[in-house]
Design an enzyme around this catalytic site. Sequence first.
Site, PDB file in Angstrom:
ATOM      1  N   LYS A  23      -4.380  -5.642  -6.320  1.00 57.58           N
ATOM      2  CA  LYS A  23      -5.042  -4.408  -5.857  1.00 57.58           C
ATOM      3  C   LYS A  23      -3.988  -3.382  -5.426  1.00 57.58           C
ATOM      4  CE  LYS A  23      -5.548  -6.508  -1.269  1.00 57.58           C
ATOM      5  NZ  LYS A  23      -6.446  -7.307  -0.413  1.00 57.58           N
ATOM      6  N   ARG A  47     -15.971  -8.507   7.960  1.00 53.77           N
ATOM      7  CA  ARG A  47     -15.511  -7.369   7.162  1.00 53.77           C
ATOM      8  C   ARG A  47     -16.368  -7.231   5.907  1.00 53.77           C
ATOM      9  NH1 ARG A  47      -9.522  -6.852   4.439  1.00 53.77           N
ATOM     10  NH2 ARG A  47     -10.395  -8.535   3.160  1.00 53.77           N
ATOM     11  N   TYR A  54      16.977  18.411  12.377  1.00 51.22           N
ATOM     12  CA  TYR A  54      15.922  19.120  13.118  1.00 51.22           C
ATOM     13  C   TYR A  54      15.949  18.761  14.598  1.00 51.22           C
ATOM     14  CZ  TYR A  54      13.465  20.729   8.930  1.00 51.22           C
ATOM     15  OH  TYR A  54      13.108  21.364   7.768  1.00 51.22           O
ATOM     16  N   MET A  72      11.578  15.700   5.548  1.00 46.09           N
ATOM     17  CA  MET A  72      10.579  15.382   4.526  1.00 46.09           C
ATOM     18  C   MET A  72      11.220  14.786   3.267  1.00 46.09           C
ATOM     19  SD  MET A  72       7.879  17.884   2.565  1.00 46.09           S
ATOM     20  CE  MET A  72       7.062  18.463   4.042  1.00 46.09           C
TER      21      MET A  72
HETATM   22  C1  LIG Z   1      -5.913  -8.551  -0.131  1.00 47.27           C
HETATM   23  C2  LIG Z   1      -6.709  -9.790  -0.220  1.00 47.27           C
HETATM   24  C3  LIG Z   1      -6.099 -10.999  -0.577  1.00 47.27           C
HETATM   25  C4  LIG Z   1      -4.599 -11.159  -0.671  1.00 47.27           C
HETATM   26  O1  LIG Z   1      -4.097 -11.259   0.637  1.00 47.27           O
HETATM   27  P1  LIG Z   1      -2.524 -11.479   0.925  1.00 47.27           P
HETATM   28  O2  LIG Z   1      -2.474 -11.587   2.408  1.00 47.27           O
HETATM   29  O3  LIG Z   1      -1.846 -10.251   0.416  1.00 47.27           O
HETATM   30  O4  LIG Z   1      -2.109 -12.692   0.222  1.00 47.27           O
HETATM   31  C5  LIG Z   1      -6.913 -12.101  -0.797  1.00 47.27           C
HETATM   32  N1  LIG Z   1      -8.261 -12.020  -0.636  1.00 47.27           N
HETATM   33  C6  LIG Z   1      -8.868 -10.876  -0.254  1.00 47.27           C
HETATM   34  C7  LIG Z   1     -10.337 -10.864  -0.078  1.00 47.27           C
HETATM   35  C8  LIG Z   1      -8.121  -9.724  -0.008  1.00 47.27           C
HETATM   36  O5  LIG Z   1      -8.723  -8.609   0.395  1.00 47.27           O
END
Ligand SMILES: *Cc1c(COP(=O)(O)O)cnc(C)c1O
Length: 377
Positions: free
Chosen positions: A51, A150, A272, A318
Amino acid sequence: MNQVPRGYKTVAADPAADAGAILTIDLGAVRKNYRRLQARLGGAKCAGVVKADGYGLGAVPVARALTQEGCDTFFVAHVGEGVALRAAIGPGPSIYVLNGLPPGSEPDAIAAGLIAVLNSTEQLAAWRAAARQAGHALPAALQVDSGMSRLGMSPAEVEAVAADRHALDGIELKLVMSHLACADEPGHAANEAQRIEFDRLRALLPAAPASLANSSGIFLGPAYHHQLARPGAALYGINPTPGQENPMLPVIRLQAKVIQTRTVERDAGIGYGHTATAQGPQRLATISLGYADGWHRRAGAAARFDGVELPFIGRVSMDSIILDISALPESRLKAGDLVNLIDAEQTIDDLAGSYGTIAYEVLTSLGHRFHRIHVGA
Ligand SMILES: *Cc1c(COP(=O)(O)O)cnc(C)c1O
């Protein structure tokens, strides 16, 4: 204003020459990390979570590298990520969409052969309706909330599904899954509580492969492995066992280019707000990377060149950062040279510590202006 002539190149022919910073992503290390996790999992299968564009490192190159290790199951968060991944890696591998499908996206998901993660009764009903309309069963994972609050069906919803003979009509149940809230704290009581609740809930449902562990979950032991683990972080070199030595290999190196060097006199204000002042004649270098590239403005750090540490001095701008290069022999560092910002000495976990965040955020914040190079494919 002058018109830019047609065909005029605004960037150098070599994109690495034009870039302010170079991010090297070692796909060989990703593959070795996958092998290490697979070895720890024994007979359970290891998926790849890609992802957010593979945690910022490139979902497509990472997925292709993992495919070469025999990985045939991927997880993305959004439908769009799944559609793009499918187009890139072809029809074989399973692609799960963790956030489920927003209403209206079902035709795209079906066309791309994506597997919906059903997180609620509403998502289940929508996928069932899509199956009815398509005239064939559709693949899905059912996510249950074992105690993170969640995503996923509540225990009451799971019990309702279990009691309704027709609840899963038209659904090809590929996986029952849940997610751990505290897997990176092995001593946390929530881990065992979630595992017990997950095992109770999935026993109510039709038999299907089960998946609970993320990266850190894999290190909680075989009771957490079930049939499939879903690591992301560990593949990318993030330490899945905080506080202990990192069992994974580092995957990225970030190098920034020196734009110019200078010598300033004692009492010169630096950057800055003049938050730093030269303590004597002092040699400085300005590098081509700043907070617009995801480098936290408030975090102190250092760059390295030839094994010499070059501390940041003054504020992060920046698009640039000033380094104190007094520790290097004069004229050793010149415009165009690359200094290391992330490497084996200053890891993503080290930076996360100084930013007050986690290495996941360091990776996913890495700038879009970096010239990315994938090696070890
Ligand atoms: C992001 C995610 C993972 C992977 O988690 P890591 O801690 O990066 O290994 C696995 N399962 C779900 C549901 C996630 O949202």
